[in-house]
Design a protein around this motif. Structure first.
Motif, short mmCIF file in Angstrom:
data_model
loop_
_atom_site.label_atom_id
_atom_site.label_comp_id
_atom_site.label_asym_id
_atom_site.label_seq_id
_atom_site.Cartn_x
_atom_site.Cartn_y
_atom_site.Cartn_z
N LYS A 1 20.75 -14.07 24.10
CA LYS A 1 19.61 -14.96 24.35
C LYS A 1 18.45 -14.21 25.01
CE LYS A 1 18.38 -19.29 26.69
NZ LYS A 1 18.88 -20.40 27.55
N LYS B 1 34.07 -17.70 21.31
CA LYS B 1 33.70 -18.75 22.27
C LYS B 1 32.22 -18.70 22.65
CE LYS B 1 38.17 -19.35 24.58
NZ LYS B 1 38.20 -20.83 24.58
N SER B 2 31.56 -17.59 22.32
CA SER B 2 30.15 -17.44 22.71
C SER B 2 29.25 -18.34 21.87
CB SER B 2 29.71 -15.99 22.56
OG SER B 2 29.64 -15.62 21.19
N SER B 3 28.07 -18.61 22.42
CA SER B 3 27.10 -19.45 21.71
C SER B 3 26.07 -18.56 21.03
CB SER B 3 26.43 -20.41 22.69
OG SER B 3 27.39 -21.22 23.32
N THR B 4 26.50 -17.79 20.07
CA THR B 4 25.57 -16.92 19.36
C THR B 4 25.88 -16.90 17.87
OG1 THR B 4 24.72 -14.67 19.14
CG2 THR B 4 27.01 -14.88 19.81
N ASP B 5 24.85 -16.87 17.09
CA ASP B 5 25.02 -16.76 15.64
C ASP B 5 24.81 -15.33 15.15
OD1 ASP B 5 25.58 -19.45 15.17
OD2 ASP B 5 23.44 -19.98 15.25
N THR C 1 26.70 -14.42 25.42
CA THR C 1 25.69 -15.42 25.09
C THR C 1 24.37 -15.11 25.79
OG1 THR C 1 27.40 -17.12 24.78
CG2 THR C 1 25.14 -17.88 25.16
N GLU C 2 24.46 -14.76 27.08
CA GLU C 2 23.26 -14.41 27.84
C GLU C 2 22.59 -13.17 27.26
OE1 GLU C 2 24.33 -13.85 31.91
OE2 GLU C 2 25.08 -15.89 32.19
N GLU D 1 36.60 -15.99 28.95
CA GLU D 1 35.54 -16.96 29.22
C GLU D 1 34.31 -16.29 29.80
OE1 GLU D 1 35.47 -20.07 28.43
OE2 GLU D 1 37.56 -20.39 27.81
N TYR E 1 33.85 -13.48 21.65
CA TYR E 1 32.79 -13.69 20.66
C TYR E 1 32.93 -15.05 20.00
CZ TYR E 1 30.03 -13.07 16.40
OH TYR E 1 29.13 -13.24 15.37
N ALA F 1 32.52 -14.20 27.22
CA ALA F 1 31.82 -15.07 26.26
C ALA F 1 30.48 -15.53 26.82
CB ALA F 1 32.69 -16.28 25.93
N ILE F 2 30.47 -15.91 28.08
CA ILE F 2 29.23 -16.35 28.73
C ILE F 2 28.23 -15.20 28.79
CG2 ILE F 2 28.24 -17.09 30.94
CD1 ILE F 2 30.88 -18.67 31.40
#
Length: 364
Positions: free
Chosen positions: A336, A226-230, A332-333, A325, A224, A328-329
């Motif tokens: 999104k 490392k993920s690109s989420t807010d 993010t998906e 890793e 979490y 985390a990816i």
């Protein structure tokens, strides 16, 4: 009670707040829908779920027998008491289902007919058969228990592991856990309230499960981070690794993004309103929360642990175990584009359909 009904007895140590216990209550409903008189027999008073009013509940305390120092004699004497209790208080069961090892260790000595064990976990991990310490002794002990009655495994992965570890002289089959879709939907409509101002419908990612090594919250939190989420991460559950998990959250500076809500006997409103559900387990038997989420049309991503997730989710929804890793990816998906991970609920999991499989297996 309708004395003309067939009788099903489901035995479990206690009705605490775990997946196995919820599974027992749901399977009991399935037998009820088939016209059975259903009895739940437990050995402890602990109850953390609302009890299904269609089922009959009994308790025969195991605690006094703990004073007997010899384990085998202790279980033999208690099994005799269980047999006497069932015969006198319940009647002549058409099917008896033993759930989890504490019950199995007793029912190995039962003289009643039509007993089956429900194997709800990957035994390699459950009993640490991946370690060499006392391995031969552990396997011998498990063989002695599980060769006495047919074993019903809750996933293909669990059955494969059982046969690989204990040998082909173990009689087994796979019957999945039951899920009451209508009940899940009804319970999900209960009030959704939380003191956390950040928790808004469709604006958070959810994990449901005990805070234990098995569920790999350490991997989840690191992924979490490392993920690109807010979107905030909500954790529903309790367990011995709670403080350790909180410390990791603090060390990673995620105090304002990870919300600990503890155990809730009704997780479905939180599930229904989640943007997506994530599982990070190292091993599982079946993973109840996946079909529960699917019943509510909630998207899911999960680790591809040895049994369970791959039998319900497509490969694109899965990542390797302990791979921070990759998880985390995938998280993010999921955040999104949740629609990408939606999977339909399969009606083969409905309680009546699952209970019918037990009946068919017993008479086959």
């Amino acid at each position: 009670m309708n004395q003309s009904s067939k009788i099903a007895v489901l035995i479990i140590s206690a009705i605490k707040g775990g997946g196995a216990e919820r599974s027992v209550l749901t399977l009991g409903q399935g037998f009820y829908e088939l016209g059975y008189e259903v009895h739940i027999l437990r050995f402890k008073s602990l109850t953390e779920y609302d009890l299904n009013p269609n089922l009959n509940y009994h308790m025969l305390k195991f605690k006094p027998y703990k004073l007997i120092p010899n384990e085998r004699i202790r279980h033999q004497l208690f099994a005799r008491a269980v047999d006497k209790f069932i015969t006198k208080k319940i009647g002549k069961p058409d099917i008896i289902l033993s759930n989890l090892e504490p019950s199995d260790r007793v029912m190995v000595y039962s003289k009643l007919p039509n007993i089956m064990y429900i194997i709800r976990n990957d035994i390699s991990h459950k009993f640490k058969l991946t370690e060499n310490h006392n391995l031969e002794k552990k396997i011998s002990r498990l063989q002695r228990i599980y060769k006495t009655h047919p074993c019903v495994c809750v996933s293909k992965g669990v059955e494969n592991d059982l046969q690989a570890r204990l040998g082909t002289n173990i009689t087994s089959t796979t019957i999945y856990n039951a899920f009451d879709k209508q009940l899940i939907e009804n319970m999900s409509n209960e009030s959704f309230s939380t003191p956390h101002r950040m928790l808004q419908p469709d604006q958070y990612i959810l994990h449901v499960g005990s805070l234990t090594y098995q569920k790999a919250h350490d991997v989840l939190i690191k992924a979490y981070a490392k993920s690109s989420t807010d979107y905030p991460l909500v954790l529903l559950g309790k367990g011995k690794l709670l403080e350790q998990t909180k410390a990791l959250v603090k060390n990673l500076g995620l105090d304002d993004k990870v919300i600990f809500l503890g155990f809730n006997k009704n997780p479905y409103p939180y599930m229904k309103h989640a943007r997506g559900l994530v599982l990070s387990s190292r091993f599982e038997g079946f993973v109840r929360v996946i079909p529960e989420a699917l019943a509510l049309q909630v998207p899911v991503v999960s680790t591809n642990c040895p049994s369970g997730p791959s039998e319900m989710l497509p490969s694109d929804s899965l990542v390797p175990v302990d791979d921070v890793e990759a998880l985390a990816i995938k998280m993010t998906e999921l955040m999104k584009d949740p629609q990408k991970f939606k999977v339909d609920f399969d009606e083969k999991f409905l309680p009546k359909n699952i209970a019918k499989q037990y009946v068919d297996y017993l008479v086959s």
